[in-house]
Design a protein around this motif. Structure first.
Motif, mmCIF file in Angstrom:
data_model
loop_
_atom_site.group_PDB
_atom_site.id
_atom_site.type_symbol
_atom_site.label_atom_id
_atom_site.label_comp_id
_atom_site.label_asym_id
_atom_site.label_seq_id
_atom_site.Cartn_x
_atom_site.Cartn_y
_atom_site.Cartn_z
ATOM 1 N N LEU A 9 0.842 -1.206 0.000
ATOM 2 C CA LEU A 9 0.000 0.000 0.000
ATOM 3 C C LEU A 9 0.873 1.249 0.000
ATOM 4 C CD1 LEU A 9 -2.735 1.460 0.271
ATOM 5 C CD2 LEU A 9 -2.507 1.174 2.750
ATOM 6 N N GLY A 10 1.918 1.238 0.816
ATOM 7 C CA GLY A 10 2.815 2.388 0.879
ATOM 8 C C GLY A 10 3.520 2.656 -0.442
ATOM 9 N N LEU A 11 3.963 1.607 -1.097
ATOM 10 C CA LEU A 11 4.656 1.776 -2.374
ATOM 11 C C LEU A 11 3.718 2.273 -3.469
ATOM 12 C CD1 LEU A 11 7.002 -1.358 -2.370
ATOM 13 C CD2 LEU A 11 7.647 1.047 -2.046
ATOM 14 N N VAL A 12 2.511 1.708 -3.521
ATOM 15 C CA VAL A 12 1.529 2.158 -4.519
ATOM 16 C C VAL A 12 1.171 3.621 -4.279
ATOM 17 C CG1 VAL A 12 -0.862 1.865 -5.310
ATOM 18 C CG2 VAL A 12 0.597 -0.144 -5.009
ATOM 19 N N ALA A 13 0.923 3.962 -3.015
ATOM 20 C CA ALA A 13 0.585 5.353 -2.694
ATOM 21 C C ALA A 13 1.739 6.283 -3.048
ATOM 22 C CB ALA A 13 0.228 5.473 -1.216
ATOM 23 N N THR A 14 2.960 5.858 -2.752
ATOM 24 C CA THR A 14 4.126 6.691 -3.077
ATOM 25 C C THR A 14 4.233 6.928 -4.576
ATOM 26 O OG1 THR A 14 5.302 5.874 -1.129
ATOM 27 C CG2 THR A 14 6.640 6.859 -2.884
ATOM 28 N N PHE A 15 4.041 5.878 -5.345
ATOM 29 C CA PHE A 15 4.087 6.016 -6.804
ATOM 30 C C PHE A 15 3.015 6.986 -7.290
ATOM 31 C CE2 PHE A 15 2.643 4.648 -11.032
ATOM 32 C CZ PHE A 15 3.805 4.890 -11.750
ATOM 33 N N LEU A 16 1.791 6.821 -6.797
ATOM 34 C CA LEU A 16 0.700 7.717 -7.202
ATOM 35 C C LEU A 16 0.980 9.165 -6.789
ATOM 36 C CD1 LEU A 16 -2.432 5.534 -6.355
ATOM 37 C CD2 LEU A 16 -1.556 6.131 -8.630
ATOM 38 N N ILE A 17 1.527 9.333 -5.585
ATOM 39 C CA ILE A 17 1.836 10.681 -5.105
ATOM 40 C C ILE A 17 2.887 11.338 -5.990
ATOM 41 C CG2 ILE A 17 2.928 11.942 -3.203
ATOM 42 C CD1 ILE A 17 1.444 9.880 -1.333
ATOM 43 N N LEU A 18 3.895 10.578 -6.371
ATOM 44 C CA LEU A 18 4.938 11.131 -7.239
ATOM 45 C C LEU A 18 4.376 11.558 -8.595
ATOM 46 C CD1 LEU A 18 7.941 8.749 -6.463
ATOM 47 C CD2 LEU A 18 7.682 11.153 -5.808
ATOM 48 N N VAL A 19 3.428 10.784 -9.112
ATOM 49 C CA VAL A 19 2.821 11.108 -10.401
ATOM 50 C C VAL A 19 1.910 12.326 -10.275
ATOM 51 C CG1 VAL A 19 1.198 10.263 -12.153
ATOM 52 C CG2 VAL A 19 2.982 8.744 -11.282
ATOM 53 N N ILE A 20 1.136 12.393 -9.210
ATOM 54 C CA ILE A 20 0.131 13.444 -9.035
ATOM 55 C C ILE A 20 0.738 14.750 -8.523
ATOM 56 C CG2 ILE A 20 -1.925 14.061 -7.683
ATOM 57 C CD1 ILE A 20 -2.627 11.072 -7.689
ATOM 58 N N LYS A 21 1.829 14.661 -7.782
ATOM 59 C CA LYS A 21 2.384 15.814 -7.069
ATOM 60 C C LYS A 21 2.661 17.023 -7.966
ATOM 61 C CE LYS A 21 5.719 16.749 -3.471
ATOM 62 N NZ LYS A 21 6.759 16.183 -2.633
ATOM 63 N N GLU A 22 3.107 16.780 -9.178
ATOM 64 C CA GLU A 22 3.442 17.884 -10.094
ATOM 65 C C GLU A 22 2.210 18.701 -10.485
ATOM 66 O OE1 GLU A 22 6.526 18.205 -12.159
ATOM 67 O OE2 GLU A 22 7.644 16.857 -10.853
ATOM 68 N N GLN A 23 1.081 18.005 -10.716
ATOM 69 C CA GLN A 23 -0.110 18.691 -11.201
ATOM 70 C C GLN A 23 -1.048 19.119 -10.068
ATOM 71 O OE1 GLN A 23 -1.796 15.986 -14.013
ATOM 72 N NE2 GLN A 23 -0.106 16.217 -15.463
#
Length: 129
Positions: A9-23
């Motif tokens: 869960l932590g890794l998936v959330a981290t990946f999503l956060i990295l993708v979303i963080k810019e926008q």
């Protein structure tokens, strides 16, 4: 097995956060906070089991329940302060996070006073006059 789920869960959330963080940085922060809360809630049952076991052991050992309650409150303060500080630090507010940690330490010290007092009184009783 549960640790694999938590880490996944932590890794998936981290990946999503990295993708979303810019926008959408606000959404990324909310996702990080939500993930932390979900992980914490998934551990509540385990925490309850540990508290139950410690309570049972304290009763069998005839330990004053006040001591156990105080120690559990101190542990709770430490975990809550750490979680709050991490969330605040994730939001970019390191200064406030430091204040949360300081408040946690002060509250722990205040909660420990009865135990420290009892320990000092016990040592004084043992020492020869």
């Amino acid at each position: 097995m549960e640790i694999i789920q938590v880490v996944g869960l932590g890794l998936v959330a981290t990946f999503l956060i990295l993708v979303i963080k810019e926008q959408k940085p606000v959404f990324a922060f909310l996702l990080a906070t939500f993930t932390g809360v979900v992980i914490f809630l998934s551990l509540v049952g385990k925490i309850a089991d540990v508290i139950g076991l410690l309570t049972k052991l304290a009763q069998e050992a005839r330990v004053n329940s006040t001591f156990l309650e105080t120690v559990l409150k101190i542990i709770g303060i430490a975990y809550i302060a750490e979680f709050g500080a991490q969330v605040t630090r994730d939001a970019g507010q390191g200064s406030i996070a430091s204040k949360i940690e300081l408040a946690g330490k002060v509250l722990i010290m205040v909660m420990a006073i009865p135990i420290i007092t009892m320990m000092i009184e016990t040592v004084v009783e043992i020492l020869p006059s």
